[in-house]
Design a protein around this motif. Structure first.
Motif, PDB file in Angstrom:
ATOM      1  N   UNK A  22       0.788  -1.175  -0.043  1.00 18.39           N
ATOM      2  CA  UNK A  22      -0.080   0.042   0.060  1.00 18.39           C
ATOM      3  C   UNK A  22       0.865   1.221  -0.040  1.00 18.39           C
ATOM      4  N   UNK A  23       0.349   2.102  -0.718  1.00 19.72           N
ATOM      5  CA  UNK A  23       1.051   3.500  -0.538  1.00 19.72           C
ATOM      6  C   UNK A  23       0.170   4.573  -0.698  1.00 19.72           C
ATOM      7  N   UNK A  24       0.337   5.723   0.358  1.00 12.98           N
ATOM      8  CA  UNK A  24      -0.483   6.575   0.509  1.00 12.98           C
ATOM      9  C   UNK A  24       0.073   8.024   0.216  1.00 12.98           C
ATOM     10  N   UNK A  25      -0.708   8.800  -0.510  1.00 18.33           N
ATOM     11  CA  UNK A  25      -0.121  10.217  -0.839  1.00 18.33           C
ATOM     12  C   UNK A  25      -1.274  11.342  -0.490  1.00 18.33           C
ATOM     13  N   UNK A  26      -0.428  12.377  -0.078  1.00 23.12           N
ATOM     14  CA  UNK A  26      -1.354  13.633  -0.438  1.00 23.12           C
ATOM     15  C   UNK A  26      -1.329  14.262  -1.545  1.00 23.12           C
ATOM     16  N   UNK A  27      -2.326  15.145  -1.822  1.00 20.78           N
ATOM     17  CA  UNK A  27      -2.523  15.917  -3.306  1.00 20.78           C
ATOM     18  C   UNK A  27      -1.025  16.199  -3.660  1.00 20.78           C
ATOM     19  N   UNK A  28      -1.054  16.219  -4.983  1.00 21.42           N
ATOM     20  CA  UNK A  28       0.334  16.639  -5.620  1.00 21.42           C
ATOM     21  C   UNK A  28       0.309  18.013  -5.673  1.00 21.42           C
ATOM     22  N   UNK A  29       1.718  18.425  -5.257  1.00 20.33           N
ATOM     23  CA  UNK A  29       2.043  19.891  -5.138  1.00 20.33           C
ATOM     24  C   UNK A  29       1.463  20.922  -6.389  1.00 20.33           C
ATOM     25  N   UNK A  30       0.781  21.851  -6.035  1.00 21.21           N
ATOM     26  CA  UNK A  30       0.067  22.661  -6.960  1.00 21.21           C
ATOM     27  C   UNK A  30      -1.196  22.237  -7.427  1.00 21.21           C
ATOM     28  N   UNK A  31      -1.699  21.223  -7.141  1.00 23.07           N
ATOM     29  CA  UNK A  31      -2.943  20.299  -7.751  1.00 23.07           C
ATOM     30  C   UNK A  31      -4.199  20.368  -6.507  1.00 23.07           C
ATOM     31  N   UNK A  32      -3.795  21.177  -5.693  1.00 26.86           N
ATOM     32  CA  UNK A  32      -4.951  20.981  -4.651  1.00 26.86           C
ATOM     33  C   UNK A  32      -5.655  22.564  -4.478  1.00 26.86           C
TER      34      UNK A  32
ATOM     35  N   UNK B 272       0.999  -8.281 -14.268  1.00 24.88           N
ATOM     36  CA  UNK B 272      -0.182  -8.377 -15.134  1.00 24.88           C
ATOM     37  C   UNK B 272      -1.367  -9.024 -14.543  1.00 24.88           C
ATOM     38  N   UNK B 273      -2.376  -8.332 -15.044  1.00 26.05           N
ATOM     39  CA  UNK B 273      -3.876  -8.864 -14.388  1.00 26.05           C
ATOM     40  C   UNK B 273      -4.158  -8.665 -12.855  1.00 26.05           C
ATOM     41  N   UNK B 274      -3.263  -8.198 -12.037  1.00 24.06           N
ATOM     42  CA  UNK B 274      -3.355  -7.665 -10.876  1.00 24.06           C
ATOM     43  C   UNK B 274      -4.532  -6.576 -10.453  1.00 24.06           C
ATOM     44  N   UNK B 275      -5.335  -6.744  -9.385  1.00 24.25           N
ATOM     45  CA  UNK B 275      -6.223  -5.633  -9.134  1.00 24.25           C
ATOM     46  C   UNK B 275      -5.506  -4.618  -8.534  1.00 24.25           C
ATOM     47  N   UNK B 276      -5.936  -3.261  -8.837  1.00 18.86           N
ATOM     48  CA  UNK B 276      -5.521  -2.144  -8.360  1.00 18.86           C
ATOM     49  C   UNK B 276      -6.649  -1.535  -7.158  1.00 18.86           C
ATOM     50  N   UNK B 277      -6.350  -1.536  -6.080  1.00 21.42           N
ATOM     51  CA  UNK B 277      -7.398  -1.003  -5.202  1.00 21.42           C
ATOM     52  C   UNK B 277      -7.058   0.520  -4.683  1.00 21.42           C
ATOM     53  N   UNK B 278      -8.112   1.337  -5.160  1.00 19.15           N
ATOM     54  CA  UNK B 278      -7.943   2.793  -4.663  1.00 19.15           C
ATOM     55  C   UNK B 278      -8.838   3.258  -3.603  1.00 19.15           C
ATOM     56  N   UNK B 279      -8.460   3.990  -2.780  1.00 18.91           N
ATOM     57  CA  UNK B 279      -9.334   4.388  -1.613  1.00 18.91           C
ATOM     58  C   UNK B 279      -9.159   5.760  -1.282  1.00 18.91           C
ATOM     59  N   UNK B 280     -10.168   6.505  -0.802  1.00 20.04           N
ATOM     60  CA  UNK B 280      -9.900   7.891  -0.418  1.00 20.04           C
ATOM     61  C   UNK B 280     -10.737   8.002   0.789  1.00 20.04           C
ATOM     62  N   UNK B 281     -10.518   9.262   1.466  1.00 23.29           N
ATOM     63  CA  UNK B 281     -11.389   9.418   2.727  1.00 23.29           C
ATOM     64  C   UNK B 281     -12.652   9.755   2.228  1.00 23.29           C
ATOM     65  N   UNK B 282     -13.471   9.429   3.516  1.00 19.71           N
ATOM     66  CA  UNK B 282     -14.906   9.962   3.355  1.00 19.71           C
ATOM     67  C   UNK B 282     -15.398  11.226   2.882  1.00 19.71           C
ATOM     68  N   UNK B 283     -14.750  12.168   3.249  1.00 20.33           N
ATOM     69  CA  UNK B 283     -15.034  13.526   2.798  1.00 20.33           C
ATOM     70  C   UNK B 283     -14.873  13.773   1.113  1.00 20.33           C
ATOM     71  N   UNK B 284     -13.993  13.044   0.936  1.00 21.45           N
ATOM     72  CA  UNK B 284     -13.466  13.249  -0.683  1.00 21.45           C
ATOM     73  C   UNK B 284     -14.724  12.209  -1.300  1.00 21.45           C
ATOM     74  N   UNK B 285     -14.935  11.163  -0.911  1.00 18.99           N
ATOM     75  CA  UNK B 285     -16.204  10.066  -1.266  1.00 18.99           C
ATOM     76  C   UNK B 285     -17.524  10.825  -1.527  1.00 18.99           C
ATOM     77  N   UNK B 286     -17.664  11.787  -0.500  1.00 20.31           N
ATOM     78  CA  UNK B 286     -18.807  12.380  -0.453  1.00 20.31           C
ATOM     79  C   UNK B 286     -19.136  13.405  -1.494  1.00 20.31           C
TER      80      UNK B 286
END
Length: 170
Positions: free
Chosen positions: A46-56, A83-97
């Motif tokens: 798992x990797x977690x990231x903040x918004x890209x600099x200049x893109x928030x 190849x063929x592996x699943x990529x799971x993407x998650x966001x915080x609830x306020x982003x999902x809202x």
């Protein structure tokens, strides 16, 4: 002797009070709005990231120039995909809202807008590049996965973009 002890006790209380006030001020100055995070998981990595600099845009839509610049950004935290592996993407609830989407590769393959906190993407399409003139498809070694958060007002231009690099495992 008693006067000396009383004086020493007052000095200690004053020092303690000054220390408490100082600590309180330091704590208040450290309070900032928490930064939103997006997460990508492949297998057990798992990797977690903040918004890209200049893109928030802090909840407001990015202006056109900034939006185009953010779309052309490459990079971000890197994760390897077989190849063929699943990529799971998650966001915080306020982003999902507010709604978000994830896309990658030359053609922008990915998922449509969602209000869920978690999506799974089949990686088999993410690394494909189609030549617009010949129609032939080639496989890329790496792509940039972009996670775009929509603005508070519901507009269509993202407010925040997160970038991740997906490297295809040989």
């Amino acid at each position: 002797m008693t006067a000396a002890l009383i004086s020493w006790g007052k000095g200690r209380r004053a020092a303690a009070a000054i220390g408490a006030v100082s600590l309180g001020l330091i704590t208040l100055s450290a309070c900032e709005k928490p930064t939103a995070l997006a997460t990508v998981t492949v297998g057990s990595t798992t990797v977690t990231s903040e918004a890209t600099k200049g893109c928030d845009g802090d909840g407001e839509a990015l202006d056109q120039a900034k939006f185009r610049s953010c779309l052309s950004n490459q990079g971000g935290k890197t994760i390897t995909v077989s190849p063929g592996e699943k990529v799971r993407v998650g966001v915080e609830p306020d982003i999902a809202e507010r709604g978000w989407l994830a896309f990658a590769g030359e053609g922008g393959q990915g998922v449509s807008k969602t209000h869920q906190t978690y999506r799974t993407i089949d990686s088999s399409q993410l690394f494909l590049k189609q030549d617009p003139q010949t129609g032939q498809t080639s496989t890329l070694k790496q792509v940039t996965l972009q996670v775009a958060e929509f603005p508070k007002d519901g507009g269509q231009i993202p407010a925040t973009i997160f970038h991740f690099t997906l490297k295809q495992k040989d």
